[in-house]
Design a protein around this motif. Structure first.
Motif, PDB file in Angstrom:
ATOM      1  N   ASP A 149       0.947  -0.672  -0.557  1.00 40.96           N
ATOM      2  CA  ASP A 149      -0.048   0.082   0.159  1.00 40.96           C
ATOM      3  C   ASP A 149       1.200   1.214  -0.194  1.00 40.96           C
ATOM      4  O   ASP A 149       1.544   1.901   0.748  1.00 40.96           O
ATOM      5  N   ASN A 151      -0.104   3.902   0.120  1.00 39.92           N
ATOM      6  CA  ASN A 151      -0.639   5.244   0.442  1.00 39.92           C
ATOM      7  C   ASN A 151      -0.413   5.195   1.839  1.00 39.92           C
ATOM      8  O   ASN A 151      -0.921   6.453   2.765  1.00 39.92           O
ATOM      9  N   ARG A 433      -1.238   1.800  -5.677  1.00 37.28           N
ATOM     10  CA  ARG A 433      -1.495   1.621  -4.583  1.00 37.28           C
ATOM     11  C   ARG A 433      -0.643   0.872  -3.591  1.00 37.28           C
ATOM     12  O   ARG A 433       0.216   0.518  -3.160  1.00 37.28           O
TER      13      ARG A 433
END
Length: 495
Positions: A149, A151, A433
């Motif tokens: 991920d 983010n 992502r």
């Protein structure tokens, strides 16, 4: 030559004195709205973050004035080659404002609450990639991820991810305790929140101010009068464009205009006719004169945007040239879509927000020129939230989306109130992502913005500016707002 050298030395000493931060003083900041509480983990109210983010409550990392993710309670971090393990090294000797030391165990408990879908934490989705959190020693926190991920660090820098004494979670709303440079003192309802310098802050050089008072003044004219009278030092949020213009002419007052993450859009219900027709949505885009809109609604203050991102966000792509103002093209597209004489629709405007209402009024005048006649309906905020945002029961509405990095989370959700779905956007967002390369991620987000613009999902209008008025004795205020915050950690007074 000696006289010139002496003069230059004297002038340099004046400049240096004027730019050297001073300690002490009380800063009074006017805000237009009182927060519903002071816990940013249980509410999406931006008024909360403006008071407590990095002032009282801090996270492992934070967003600085340049929009960069920088160390905060974690002085460093590392990511495993596969992107599935994040290790954070905490700063030693950090204290909460109640005198208790910060430990890795506190971070683990706070993150476990954030991850728990049954807790009262607001944004569990920010942490859904985390499989587990552990504290191998008092100053190390390790996050194990289910999948990559990219983010995650940004989400850990949001106000939602602040660290607090876990045993005090129930009192965060009214009596927040954190590790920031200011400690909470008192909240006088409908009046002000008072913060004072935390003398045991982990960075002994900060803050410069002794006290900060956030005073709630909802009326723009009251804010203006208070600043003129010296009763407040800063109008930190909610400064109207017309008042900003007036204050620019006033001696002793500075006006700042910067970027924010606020995207003013005319949201479109893509699921209902005639707005489920791409030609109609593109006609709306061609019929919109963004420059004139900014002049008419914002007194010329604002920056046109062409998709769901602003210049304050690191992945911004300028797409304002995709639909240049062209009423003839708009009428042509409407005729091709089966509406040669145009049509009528309802545009809902949220009552509390004057920028949105004025934008809707100017936009209605522009669209009427191509045959799209809008009935303006001003609705109460609770109605807007329940019927439009939650139920998606509307045709058109004007609103500013202020959340940073929210593009993929809302345009990949077909149940979101836009009612939009495009598998290409889903795939690009998923790849972004999982991509740890910043440059590759920026390129992917650029492709997403292009698709959203080409699909004319919404009528993307302008970046709402960060307008701030402050007395000339106030220094080092943020010009841009890459995240919603009124961070006064490094603000100082020359009086």
């Amino acid at each position: 030559m000696r006289r010139i050298a002496t003069l230059l030395s004297f002038l340099f000493s004046i400049v240096l004195a004027a730019s050297t931060p001073r300690y002490g003083g009380t800063l009074i900041v006017a805000m237009p709205d009182q927060p519903p509480g002071l816990d940013p983990t249980i509410s999406t109210s931006q008024a909360i973050a403006r008071i407590v983010y990095d002032n009282v409550l801090q996270g492992l990392v934070r967003i600085n004035r340049k929009g960069e993710i920088v160390p905060c309670l974690a002085e460093r971090w590392s990511v495993s080659p596969d992107g599935l393990t994040y290790t954070f090294d905490l700063r030693p000797h950090v204290l909460f404002q109640n005198g208790e030391p910060l430990t890795a165990r506190d971070v683990v408990l706070d993150l476990e609450r954030a991850m728990d879908p049954h807790s009262d934490h607001t944004h569990h989705e920010y942490y859904q990639a985390i499989a587990s959190v552990e504290a191998p020693n008092p100053l190390t926190v390790v996050l194990h991820l289910k999948y990559r991920d990219a983010n995650l660090l940004f989400n850990l820098a949001r106000p939602d991810s602040v660290i607090y004494p876990p045993q005090d979670v129930l009192t965060l709303r009214t009596d927040p305790i954190g590790t920031g440079p200011f400690k909470f003192v008192r909240w006088i309802k409908n009046d002000e929140v008072i913060l004072e310098r935390f003398h045991r802050y982990w960075d002994p050089k900060l803050p410069y101010l002794n006290r900060v008072i956030f005073r709630f003044l909802p009326n723009p004219e009251t804010q203006l009068a208070a600043l003129e009278a010296g009763q407040v030092d800063v109008i930190g949020d909610g400064l109207s464009p017309e008042n900003a213009l007036a204050l620019k002419q006033m001696p002793g007052i500075k006006v700042l205009e910067g970027y924010t993450t606020a995207k003013m859009i005319m949201a479109i219900n893509n699921a209902i006719p005639p707005f489920n027709n791409l030609l109609v949505r593109r006609a709306i885009a061609y019929a919109t004169n963004r420059e004139a809109l900014i002049q008419g609604a914002m007194f010329g203050m604002g920056t046109p945007i062409g998709s769901h991102a602003t210049p304050a966000e690191y992945y911004y792509k300028n797409l304002t040239g995709l639909y240049p103002y062209n009423p003839a093209k708009a009428r042509q597209l409407l005729a091709e879509a089966g509406y040669p004489h145009g049509f009528s629709a309802t545009l809902d405007l949220p009552q509390p927000y004057i920028d949105e209402r004025r934008t809707g009024e100017v936009l209605a005048e522009q669209l009427a020129q191509v045959g799209i006649h809008l009935r303006l309906r001003v609705v109460q905020w609770d109605y807007w939230l329940s019927h439009i945002f939650i139920q998606g029961d509307y045709q058109l509405t004007v609103i500013a989306h202020v959340e940073p990095l929210d593009m993929c989370s809302i345009y990949t959700d077909p149940h979101y109130y836009f009612h939009y779905h495009n598998p290409r956007v889903d795939a690009l967002c998923q790849e972004a992502r999982e991509t740890l390369s910043l440059q590759r991620r920026i390129a992917l987000y650029g492709k997403v913005q292009t698709i959203l613009a080409e699909d004319a999902v919404n009528d993307f209008l302008f970046n709402v500016p960060n307008l701030v008025a402050l007395r000339d004795v106030v220094h080092h205020w943020w010009i841009n707002q890459p995240i919603v915050a009124l961070d006064v950690t490094r603000v100082w007074l020359s009086r």
